[in-house]
Design an enzyme around this catalytic site. Structure first.
Site, PDB file in Angstrom:
ATOM      1  N   ASP A 107     -10.058   3.016   1.898  1.00 21.49           N
ATOM      2  CA  ASP A 107     -10.185   2.568   3.294  1.00 21.49           C
ATOM      3  C   ASP A 107     -10.782   3.689   4.152  1.00 21.49           C
ATOM      4  OD1 ASP A 107      -9.186  -0.022   3.034  1.00 21.49           O
ATOM      5  OD2 ASP A 107      -7.112   0.571   3.438  1.00 21.49           O
ATOM      6  N   LYS A 141       0.802  -1.233   0.000  1.00 17.88           N
ATOM      7  CA  LYS A 141       0.000   0.000   0.000  1.00 17.88           C
ATOM      8  C   LYS A 141       0.836   1.285   0.000  1.00 17.88           C
ATOM      9  CE  LYS A 141      -4.190  -1.797   2.201  1.00 17.88           C
ATOM     10  NZ  LYS A 141      -5.187  -1.619   3.256  1.00 17.88           N
TER      11      LYS A 141
HETATM   12  P1  NAP Z   1       0.229  -2.792   9.061  1.00 15.86           P
HETATM   13  O1  NAP Z   1       0.487  -1.577   8.257  1.00 15.86           O
HETATM   14  O2  NAP Z   1       1.187  -3.927   9.014  1.00 15.86           O
HETATM   15  O3  NAP Z   1       0.068  -2.309  10.591  1.00 15.86           O
HETATM   16  C1  NAP Z   1      -0.062  -3.237  11.646  1.00 15.86           C
HETATM   17  C2  NAP Z   1      -0.385  -2.506  12.953  1.00 15.86           C
HETATM   18  O4  NAP Z   1      -0.621  -3.493  13.972  1.00 15.86           O
HETATM   19  C3  NAP Z   1       0.766  -1.631  13.469  1.00 15.86           C
HETATM   20  O5  NAP Z   1       0.230  -0.528  14.172  1.00 15.86           O
HETATM   21  C4  NAP Z   1       1.493  -2.587  14.427  1.00 15.86           C
HETATM   22  O6  NAP Z   1       2.206  -1.938  15.446  1.00 15.86           O
HETATM   23  C5  NAP Z   1       0.302  -3.305  15.043  1.00 15.86           C
HETATM   24  N1  NAP Z   1       0.670  -4.596  15.594  1.00 15.86           N
HETATM   25  C6  NAP Z   1       1.015  -5.717  14.904  1.00 15.86           C
HETATM   26  N2  NAP Z   1       1.280  -6.728  15.764  1.00 15.86           N
HETATM   27  C7  NAP Z   1       1.116  -6.214  17.018  1.00 15.86           C
HETATM   28  C8  NAP Z   1       1.248  -6.761  18.321  1.00 15.86           C
HETATM   29  N3  NAP Z   1       1.600  -8.047  18.512  1.00 15.86           N
HETATM   30  N4  NAP Z   1       0.983  -5.978  19.383  1.00 15.86           N
HETATM   31  C9  NAP Z   1       0.617  -4.689  19.200  1.00 15.86           C
HETATM   32  N5  NAP Z   1       0.472  -4.108  17.989  1.00 15.86           N
HETATM   33  C10 NAP Z   1       0.731  -4.870  16.909  1.00 15.86           C
HETATM   34  O7  NAP Z   1      -1.180  -3.444   8.689  1.00 15.86           O
HETATM   35  P2  NAP Z   1      -2.510  -2.694   8.189  1.00 15.86           P
HETATM   36  O8  NAP Z   1      -2.595  -2.705   6.725  1.00 15.86           O
HETATM   37  O9  NAP Z   1      -2.632  -1.387   8.899  1.00 15.86           O
HETATM   38  O10 NAP Z   1      -3.639  -3.729   8.707  1.00 15.86           O
HETATM   39  C11 NAP Z   1      -3.912  -3.889  10.087  1.00 15.86           C
HETATM   40  C12 NAP Z   1      -5.096  -4.839  10.257  1.00 15.86           C
HETATM   41  O11 NAP Z   1      -6.259  -4.267   9.690  1.00 15.86           O
HETATM   42  C13 NAP Z   1      -4.920  -6.199   9.569  1.00 15.86           C
HETATM   43  O12 NAP Z   1      -5.477  -7.182  10.406  1.00 15.86           O
HETATM   44  C14 NAP Z   1      -5.734  -6.063   8.291  1.00 15.86           C
HETATM   45  O13 NAP Z   1      -6.239  -7.305   7.834  1.00 15.86           O
HETATM   46  C15 NAP Z   1      -6.870  -5.174   8.776  1.00 15.86           C
HETATM   47  N6  NAP Z   1      -7.504  -4.374   7.725  1.00 15.86           N
HETATM   48  C16 NAP Z   1      -8.847  -4.424   7.615  1.00 15.86           C
HETATM   49  C17 NAP Z   1      -9.482  -3.644   6.664  1.00 15.86           C
HETATM   50  C18 NAP Z   1     -10.967  -3.697   6.543  1.00 15.86           C
HETATM   51  O14 NAP Z   1     -11.509  -3.170   5.558  1.00 15.86           O
HETATM   52  N7  NAP Z   1     -11.669  -4.280   7.495  1.00 15.86           N
HETATM   53  C19 NAP Z   1      -8.747  -2.796   5.814  1.00 15.86           C
HETATM   54  C20 NAP Z   1      -7.360  -2.766   5.965  1.00 15.86           C
HETATM   55  C21 NAP Z   1      -6.737  -3.559   6.933  1.00 15.86           C
HETATM   56  P3  NAP Z   1       3.760  -1.532  15.232  1.00 15.86           P
HETATM   57  O15 NAP Z   1       3.758  -0.210  14.525  1.00 15.86           O
HETATM   58  O16 NAP Z   1       4.296  -1.458  16.620  1.00 15.86           O
HETATM   59  O17 NAP Z   1       4.393  -2.637  14.430  1.00 15.86           O
END
Ligand code: NAP
Length: 305
Positions: A111, A75
């Site tokens: 999003d 992204k």
């Molecule tokens: P990303 O850019 O990889 O960000 C992941 C986030 O989760 C970061 O803030 C990370 O913190 C945190 N994180 C990961 N593991 C963690 C842990 N063990 N403890 C605490 N914090 C943790 O991913 P993303 O694209 O933002 O997606 C995040 C989630 O949203 C995913 O599950 C994805 O499937 C979902 N999502 C859903 C939609 C929807 O339409 N429903 C759309 C997009 C994404 P750090 O910065 O500390 O690493």
């Protein structure tokens, strides 16, 4: 199968690029929408590794693919590879939709708008509300910008606080609003949630296969809160189950997934998206995915919605 049985020489092709991609419900969601409107489109998931992203976009041009959804991990990396970025996507710093307009690739972020559609459907008006967002990754940034654009008072908590600070600084360049950044820990959660009306989990904590964890202790949740978890796999995360037990209102991540997809559909086709068709198709695809992974209970819940 998600194949359009009438694929022909004029069929427009769309798809999703990501790594991994096998779990995606987007093919089912879009395929159902194309069929419902009788559009001559097909949708394919493409497993694209990080190092292959530039070649994938060359392929999009060469094969005249009409549109792509973009998911983890592309992204942000996709931005310099596109010809034009829609201003909100530029602000957010993430693109989740690409439109091929006669060889010119234009990036969008649906999003953020998808998230706001979900709030609106639930009658939630962010203006002036204390809202807590967990996470500072791509999805969290879209959500924080969306909430900031609506005049919410934001508290962002993230495991890596410097990432949240960078997000807050970017937001402050465009919007003047109360904005706090905290480490994601129990003490700070207790403080922030005490004053909040909406909690949004935009971390990946609680997502399958590690579905047995929640980013928030149950005793910090209560009837004063609406809790939205953008994790949609499992359908009801531990956070949402515990929030419901604590008397909070809950909103599932599948709703945002459907809306971001619906807005992408509109960008590619110019047609109003058939939301109910997309919602049912996404739930059914999630049910199949959960069942295939032995998540029978989650599947049953999803199917009954
Ligand atoms: P990303 O850019 O990889 O960000 C992941 C986030 O989760 C970061 O803030 C990370 O913190 C945190 N994180 C990961 N593991 C963690 C842990 N063990 N403890 C605490 N914090 C943790 O991913 P993303 O694209 O933002 O997606 C995040 C989630 O949203 C995913 O599950 C994805 O499937 C979902 N999502 C859903 C939609 C929807 O339409 N429903 C759309 C997009 C994404 P750090 O910065 O500390 O690493």
């Amino acid at each position: 199968m998600n194949m359009n049985p009438e694929i022909n020489g004029k069929t427009e092709l769309c798809g999703v690029i990501g790594d991994p991609i096998g779990h995606s419900v987007s093919p089912a969601l879009h395929d159902a929408a194309f069929r419902a409107l009788g559009l001559d489109y097909a949708y394919v998931p493409f497993h694209v590794r990080r190092s292959d992203l530039p070649a994938a976009l060359q392929g999009m041009r060469a094969l005249n693919i009409r549109g792509l959804n973009v998911t983890i991990p592309h992204k942000v990396a996709i931005i310099p590879l596109l010809d034009e970025i829609d201003p909100p996507a530029r602000q957010i710093g993430a693109v989740n939709v690409v439109l091929n307009g006669s060889g010119r690739l234009i990036g969008y972020n649906t999003d953020a708008q998808g998230f706001l559609h979900v709030l609106s459907e639930h009658g939630i008006e962010p203006q002036g509300k204390n809202i807590v967002v967990l996470g500072a990754g791509g999805a969290a940034r879209a959500i924080c910008f969306a909430l900031a654009s609506q005049g919410a008072s934001l508290t962002i908590l993230n495991r890596t606080v410097t990432t949240a600070q960078a997000c807050a600084e970017d937001i402050s360049q465009t919007f003047r609003l109360p904005l706090k950044v905290l480490d994601l820990n129990r003490k700070n959660l207790a403080y922030a949630l005490h004053q909040a009306s909406l909690l949004v989990n935009a971390t990946s904590v609680g997502m399958l296969p590690a579905a047995g964890v929640s980013p928030v202790d149950r005793d910090l949740l209560g009837t004063h809160l609406t809790v939205m978890d953008i994790v949609y796999n499992p359908y009801k995360s531990k956070l949402l189950r515990e929030a419901a037990q604590a008397g909070a209102k809950t909103i599932n991540g599948l709703e945002m997934l459907v809306w971001q997809g619906a807005l992408a559909f509109e960008i590619w086709t110019g047609h109003q998206p058939p939301i109910d068709v997309m919602r049912k198709a996404a739930a059914a695809a999630l049910k199949r995915h959960c069942a295939a992974n032995g998540q029978i209970a989650a599947a049953a819940t999803a199917a009954s919605q």
